[in-house]
Write a protein that holds these residues in place. Structure first.
Motif, short mmCIF file in Angstrom:
data_model
loop_
_atom_site.label_atom_id
_atom_site.label_comp_id
_atom_site.label_asym_id
_atom_site.label_seq_id
_atom_site.Cartn_x
_atom_site.Cartn_y
_atom_site.Cartn_z
N PRO A 37 -6.41 3.10 -6.55
CA PRO A 37 -5.29 3.95 -6.12
C PRO A 37 -4.64 3.34 -4.88
O PRO A 37 -5.26 2.54 -4.17
N LEU A 38 -3.40 3.70 -4.64
CA LEU A 38 -2.61 3.28 -3.48
C LEU A 38 -2.21 1.81 -3.53
O LEU A 38 -1.46 1.35 -2.68
N LEU A 39 -2.70 1.09 -4.51
CA LEU A 39 -2.29 -0.30 -4.74
C LEU A 39 -1.69 -0.42 -6.16
O LEU A 39 -1.83 -1.43 -6.83
N THR A 40 -1.02 0.63 -6.56
CA THR A 40 -0.51 0.73 -7.94
C THR A 40 0.41 -0.42 -8.31
O THR A 40 0.30 -1.01 -9.38
N LEU B 285 0.87 -1.17 0.00
CA LEU B 285 0.00 0.00 0.00
C LEU B 285 0.91 1.22 0.00
O LEU B 285 1.65 1.44 0.97
N SER B 286 0.88 2.00 -1.07
CA SER B 286 1.86 3.08 -1.18
C SER B 286 1.45 4.09 -2.24
O SER B 286 0.54 3.85 -3.05
N HIS C 21 -8.77 9.85 3.24
CA HIS C 21 -10.11 9.74 2.63
C HIS C 21 -10.28 8.38 1.95
O HIS C 21 -11.31 7.72 2.13
N MET C 22 -9.29 7.97 1.17
CA MET C 22 -9.41 6.72 0.43
C MET C 22 -9.40 5.51 1.35
O MET C 22 -10.09 4.51 1.10
N MET C 23 -8.63 5.56 2.43
CA MET C 23 -8.64 4.46 3.39
C MET C 23 -10.02 4.32 4.03
O MET C 23 -10.51 3.21 4.22
N GLN C 24 -10.65 5.43 4.35
CA GLN C 24 -12.00 5.38 4.91
C GLN C 24 -12.99 4.84 3.88
O GLN C 24 -13.89 4.06 4.21
N SER C 25 -12.81 5.24 2.62
CA SER C 25 -13.68 4.74 1.56
C SER C 25 -13.54 3.23 1.40
O SER C 25 -14.52 2.52 1.15
N MET C 26 -12.30 2.74 1.53
CA MET C 26 -12.08 1.29 1.44
C MET C 26 -12.81 0.56 2.56
O MET C 26 -13.36 -0.53 2.37
N MET C 27 -12.84 1.18 3.74
CA MET C 27 -13.56 0.57 4.87
C MET C 27 -15.06 0.54 4.62
O MET C 27 -15.77 -0.32 5.14
#
Length: 282
Positions: free
Chosen positions: A141-144, A87-88, A207-213
Motif C-alpha cells: 500500500p501507499l506505493l501503488t 509515496l501516495s 500506522h503503515m509508515m511505522q510498520s515499514m520502519m
C-alpha cells in the motif's frame, strides 16, 4: 575483446555502484545520467565513460548510445536502472504525477529498449537487463503507482524475452528487495510532495509508515544487487528473473509456492496490515 555495458541512472545509488562493479570486473562502462557527474570516472578513468542520458528523451538516448560506441567501439549490454517512486494515496494522486512516474519507469525503459534493439540486431546479439523490484511480483500500500510500473516492466520483459530471442538478444530481470538508499528516498519524497493525503487516511498512513520502519527483513545491499546485475548480464541460460535481497527471496517464495490465501494472509501480517485490521476491530 573487452565488453561494454551501458547503464542508466548512474549518478548515485545502485546505478553508481553497478557501474563501478562492472569496471572492477574488467568491463567498459557507459555510465549515463541526466546531469553528468564525471567524478564517477575517478577510480576507473579508462573504463568508465560518463555521458548524458534522459530516458524520457529519445534524442538524448540515441546520442548516449552513439557516444558510447564512439568511445569503446561497441555496446554488448544495457542495464535499465533509472527509476523514480512516489509515496501516495491513489485517490488523491494527481494524474500528472502518476504519468511522470510511468514516463520514467515504463516508457523510459521502453525508449531505451527501442533505441538499442536495432543496434544489437545489427551486431547479431546483446543483452538487456531491466531492474524492477520485488514489488514487480508483490504489492505494497501507499506505493501503488510505483508498484504498477514495476508490474508493467515484469510483463513487458517476459514477453520481450521470447520476442527478442528471435533476434539473438537476451532479456533479463533483476528484482531487488527494499534498498533504503538516500538518493532513492529523497527522490521518492520529492515526488510525493505532489500528492496530498486526505485526513481520513492519516491514521492508516501513520500506522503503515511505522510498520515499514519495523519491516522484519534486512534491506537489500547495493553491492549484492550489483553482483546480481552482473550475474544476469553474464548469464547464458534461459533464466529470466534474478532475485536480490532477503525480502525479495521470501516474498518470491510466498508468491510462487503457497496458495493465494496463504500468500495474502502472510503479506498482510508482514507489512502490518493485519495489525491495522485488528486495531479497527475488523
Amino acid at each position: 575483446m573487452i565488453k561494454t555495458v551501458l547503464i542508466t541512472g548512474c549518478s548515485t545509488g545502485l546505478g553508481n555502484t553497478t557501474a563501478r562493479k562492472f569496471a572492477h570486473e574488467g568491463w567498459n562502462v557507459v555510465a549515463t545520467m541526466r546531469k553528468p557527474d564525471h567524478s564517477l570516472t575517478a577510480e576507473y578513468p579508462e573504463r568508465i565513460f560518463v555521458t548524458e542520458l534522459d530516458v524520457t528523451n529519445v534524442t538524448s538516448i540515441s546520442s548516449a548510445i552513439e557516444a558510447g560506441i564512439e568511445r569503446f567501439g561497441q555496446i554488448d549490454a544495457v542495464v535499465n536502472n533509472a527509476g523514480v517512486s512516489i509515496l501516495s494515496v491513489l485517490e488523491t494522486t494527481p494524474m500528472n504525477a502518476i504519468r511522470g512516474v510511468f514516463e520514467t519507469n515504463v516508457f523510459g525503459t521502453i525508449n531505451v529498449i527501442q533505441a538499442i534493439t536495432p543496434y544489437f540486431r545489427g551486431q547479431d546479439g546483446g543483452t538487456i537487463v531491466n531492474i524492477t523490484s520485488n514489488l514487480g511480483f508483490t504489492s505494497n500500500p501507499l506505493l501503488t503507482i510505483y508498484t504498477a510500473t514495476k508490474h508493467a516492466i515484469e510483463g513487458l520483459s517476459e514477453s520481450l524475452a521470447y520476442e527478442l530471442e528471435s533476434q539473438n538478444i537476451s532479456v533479463k530481470l533483476v528484482e531487488p528487495g527494499a534498498m533504503r538508499t538516500t538518493s532513492f528516498a529523497s527522490n521518492t519524497m520529492s515526488a510525493s510532495q505532489d500528492a496530498s493525503f486526505p485526513q481520513s487516511y492519516k491514521p492508516y498512513f501513520d500506522h503503515m509508515m511505522q510498520s515499514m520502519m519495523n519491516y522484519p527483513f534486512d534491506n537489500a545491499d547495493e553491492n549484492q544487487v550489483a553482483d546480481q546485475i552482473y550475474t544476469a548480464v553474464s548469464d547464458e541460460s534461459d533464466q529470466l528473473r534474478f532475485l536480490a535481497g532477503p525480502d525479495a527471496e521470501e516474498t518470491a517464495r510466498l508468491r510462487w509456492t503457497t496458495s493465494e490465501e496463504t500468500y495474502m494472509t502472510t503479506i498482510r501480517e508482514l507489512m502490518g496490515q493485519t495489525a491495522w485490521r485488528n486495531r479497527q476491530g475488523n
